[in-house]
Design an enzyme around this catalytic site. Sequence first.
Site, mmCIF file in Angstrom:
data_model
loop_
_atom_site.group_PDB
_atom_site.id
_atom_site.type_symbol
_atom_site.label_atom_id
_atom_site.label_comp_id
_atom_site.label_asym_id
_atom_site.label_seq_id
_atom_site.Cartn_x
_atom_site.Cartn_y
_atom_site.Cartn_z
ATOM 1 N N ARG A 25 -21.558 7.090 55.939
ATOM 2 C CA ARG A 25 -21.584 8.632 57.168
ATOM 3 C C ARG A 25 -21.087 8.081 58.448
ATOM 4 O O ARG A 25 -20.727 9.627 59.357
ATOM 5 C CB ARG A 25 -21.895 9.560 56.044
ATOM 6 C CG ARG A 25 -22.134 9.398 54.733
ATOM 7 C CD ARG A 25 -22.735 10.925 54.544
ATOM 8 N NE ARG A 25 -23.274 10.659 53.531
ATOM 9 C CZ ARG A 25 -21.842 12.115 52.406
ATOM 10 N NH1 ARG A 25 -21.369 12.692 52.648
ATOM 11 N NH2 ARG A 25 -22.498 11.939 51.095
ATOM 12 N N LYS A 41 -28.769 -6.842 61.768
ATOM 13 C CA LYS A 41 -28.971 -6.253 63.040
ATOM 14 C C LYS A 41 -30.348 -6.537 64.011
ATOM 15 O O LYS A 41 -30.340 -6.778 64.450
ATOM 16 C CB LYS A 41 -30.649 -4.326 62.481
ATOM 17 C CG LYS A 41 -29.694 -3.252 61.952
ATOM 18 C CD LYS A 41 -31.201 -2.038 61.359
ATOM 19 C CE LYS A 41 -29.837 -0.513 61.052
ATOM 20 N NZ LYS A 41 -30.519 0.254 61.248
ATOM 21 N N ASP A 72 -32.258 3.586 65.934
ATOM 22 C CA ASP A 72 -32.814 4.536 65.355
ATOM 23 C C ASP A 72 -34.470 5.413 65.351
ATOM 24 O O ASP A 72 -34.104 6.175 65.328
ATOM 25 C CB ASP A 72 -33.146 3.454 63.674
ATOM 26 C CG ASP A 72 -32.135 3.173 64.112
ATOM 27 O OD1 ASP A 72 -30.656 3.880 63.676
ATOM 28 O OD2 ASP A 72 -32.050 2.045 62.790
ATOM 29 N N GLY A 105 -44.597 0.818 55.374
ATOM 30 C CA GLY A 105 -43.147 -0.423 55.470
ATOM 31 C C GLY A 105 -42.829 -0.957 56.837
ATOM 32 O O GLY A 105 -43.688 -0.460 57.895
ATOM 33 N N ALA A 106 -42.524 -2.285 56.773
ATOM 34 C CA ALA A 106 -42.473 -3.440 58.110
ATOM 35 C C ALA A 106 -41.641 -3.892 58.316
ATOM 36 O O ALA A 106 -41.414 -4.956 58.719
ATOM 37 C CB ALA A 106 -43.934 -4.085 58.480
ATOM 38 N N GLY A 159 -37.160 -3.766 59.005
ATOM 39 C CA GLY A 159 -36.317 -3.584 59.771
ATOM 40 C C GLY A 159 -36.243 -1.902 60.104
ATOM 41 O O GLY A 159 -36.589 -1.340 61.553
ATOM 42 N N MET A 182 -36.265 7.969 55.126
ATOM 43 C CA MET A 182 -35.581 8.421 56.033
ATOM 44 C C MET A 182 -34.452 7.716 55.514
ATOM 45 O O MET A 182 -33.061 7.426 56.223
ATOM 46 C CB MET A 182 -36.002 6.268 56.927
ATOM 47 C CG MET A 182 -36.386 6.540 58.257
ATOM 48 S SD MET A 182 -36.765 4.793 59.180
ATOM 49 C CE MET A 182 -38.289 4.521 59.424
ATOM 50 N N TYR A 223 -31.858 9.504 52.498
ATOM 51 C CA TYR A 223 -31.877 10.735 52.589
ATOM 52 C C TYR A 223 -30.705 10.663 50.919
ATOM 53 O O TYR A 223 -30.090 9.494 50.385
ATOM 54 C CB TYR A 223 -30.320 11.077 53.749
ATOM 55 C CG TYR A 223 -29.473 10.377 53.545
ATOM 56 C CD1 TYR A 223 -28.503 9.560 54.440
ATOM 57 C CD2 TYR A 223 -27.804 10.444 52.881
ATOM 58 C CE1 TYR A 223 -27.764 8.651 54.160
ATOM 59 C CE2 TYR A 223 -26.508 9.936 52.266
ATOM 60 C CZ TYR A 223 -26.780 9.369 53.712
ATOM 61 O OH TYR A 223 -25.483 8.262 54.216
ATOM 62 N N GLY A 275 -33.876 11.609 55.719
ATOM 63 C CA GLY A 275 -33.050 10.714 56.705
ATOM 64 C C GLY A 275 -31.883 11.481 57.548
ATOM 65 O O GLY A 275 -31.333 10.336 57.846
HETATM 66 P P1 ATR Z 1 -34.943 -2.539 55.882
HETATM 67 O O1 ATR Z 1 -34.517 -3.112 56.809
HETATM 68 O O2 ATR Z 1 -34.258 -1.927 55.084
HETATM 69 O O3 ATR Z 1 -36.316 -1.835 55.968
HETATM 70 P P2 ATR Z 1 -36.312 -4.789 55.044
HETATM 71 O O4 ATR Z 1 -36.461 -5.259 56.376
HETATM 72 O O5 ATR Z 1 -36.271 -5.846 53.428
HETATM 73 O O6 ATR Z 1 -35.607 -4.078 54.817
HETATM 74 O O7 ATR Z 1 -37.529 -4.361 54.516
HETATM 75 C C1 ATR Z 1 -38.225 -3.260 52.974
HETATM 76 C C2 ATR Z 1 -39.634 -2.280 53.460
HETATM 77 O O8 ATR Z 1 -40.059 -1.975 52.181
HETATM 78 C C3 ATR Z 1 -40.857 -4.030 53.475
HETATM 79 O O9 ATR Z 1 -41.822 -2.732 54.136
HETATM 80 C C4 ATR Z 1 -41.294 -3.780 52.140
HETATM 81 O O10 ATR Z 1 -42.448 -4.397 51.779
HETATM 82 P P3 ATR Z 1 -43.083 -5.919 51.996
HETATM 83 O O11 ATR Z 1 -42.468 -5.705 53.551
HETATM 84 O O12 ATR Z 1 -43.788 -6.640 51.842
HETATM 85 O O13 ATR Z 1 -41.498 -6.965 50.955
HETATM 86 C C5 ATR Z 1 -41.019 -2.280 51.913
HETATM 87 N N1 ATR Z 1 -40.926 -2.307 50.171
HETATM 88 C C6 ATR Z 1 -39.751 -2.950 49.429
HETATM 89 N N2 ATR Z 1 -39.750 -2.485 48.414
HETATM 90 C C7 ATR Z 1 -41.300 -2.922 47.682
HETATM 91 C C8 ATR Z 1 -42.310 -1.802 47.098
HETATM 92 N N3 ATR Z 1 -41.176 -1.175 45.906
HETATM 93 N N4 ATR Z 1 -43.286 -1.050 47.171
HETATM 94 C C9 ATR Z 1 -43.671 -0.931 48.573
HETATM 95 N N5 ATR Z 1 -43.091 -1.561 49.554
HETATM 96 C C10 ATR Z 1 -41.684 -2.187 49.225
#
Ligand code: ATR
Length: 290
Positions: A19, A69, A108, A133-134, A136, A225, A227, A248
């Site tokens: 968008r 990114k 962001d 989450g950890a 990007g 984050m 939407y 988001g």
């Molecule tokens: P983005 O850039 O969108 O953050 P990413 O770097 O692939 O994408 O990170 C995805 C995040 O979602 C990670 O924190 C991932 O957990 P892991 O580091 O353990 O992989 C988390 N994630 C994805 N699917 C998940 C699930 N089903 N349950 C819990 N955490 C999930």
Amino acid sequence: MSPCLDRYAVAGNPVAHSRSPAIHALFAAQTAQPVDYGRLLCPLDAFAATVRAFAAEGAKGCNVTVPFKFEAFELATRRSQRAELAQAANTLRFDPEAQGGWLADNTDGVGLVRDITVNAGVPLQGRRVLLLGAGGASAGVLGPLIEQGPREIVVANRTVDKAQALVDRHAAWASQHGVVLRASSLTSPGEGFDVFINGTAASLSGSGVPVGPEVLSPGGLALDMMYGQAAQPFMDWARAHGATPRDGLGMLVEQAAEAFALWRGVRPDTAPVLARLRAEIDAPASGASA
Ligand code: ATR
């Protein structure tokens, strides 16, 4: 396209759903800036070449989305402090070599912070925040969240080592701002957070919210984050457990406004743009993610 317009684009793969072109078109009209903002689909193995070719055509900059990114951050010769903390960039400005070369920024986090503190009217200072989450998405927002001076931020992730690495990278920044920052597993992140932010891709996989409702506090903010349809299960879950849900979309518009300001030196008014997008999203057949 008129040759008098300065060109920008959102670079990613995929980009068809984005968008950002609509948002930047509204900003350009509102501020009377000569901007043409399109989409730049980059092959997965040719992000750098595609963006360089775009710049060589005279374009002024681009936003960068999944999955580039981190590559965008590497590509620039100069990086903002918040991009350094994130180790990722969502905005590039193609400054000429004489002016120092390409600048990488990450808008962001400031977009998220502005949506929480201004649009939602929820202060972060002194509050307890859970960031889920950890990847990007979380990396992009942690630095600006810390800057708001919450009492505590817990970064909880399925893979604890990744949360710990993110926390370690932000440790000095956190202590500088008096914030207690720690990493956690998904099983014991803590309870009753004032603000809960979901930066995982769990919504997309349809696997539900990967922590229990005890992380929420009555009336507290629970923000995904994502939407549109992708955020709906999280929003329903948060509402059902007494929190105030938020998606988001505001973050998406605010991060765009920050990028626009970096490129053009003019800050657009985000409220009418967010209201318009909200009306579109609430109509059937909505979008997926930021
Ligand atoms: P983005 O850039 O969108 O953050 P990413 O770097 O692939 O994408 O990170 C995805 C995040 O979602 C990670 O924190 C991932 O957990 P892991 O580091 O353990 O992989 C988390 N994630 C994805 N699917 C998940 C699930 N089903 N349950 C819990 N955490 C999930």
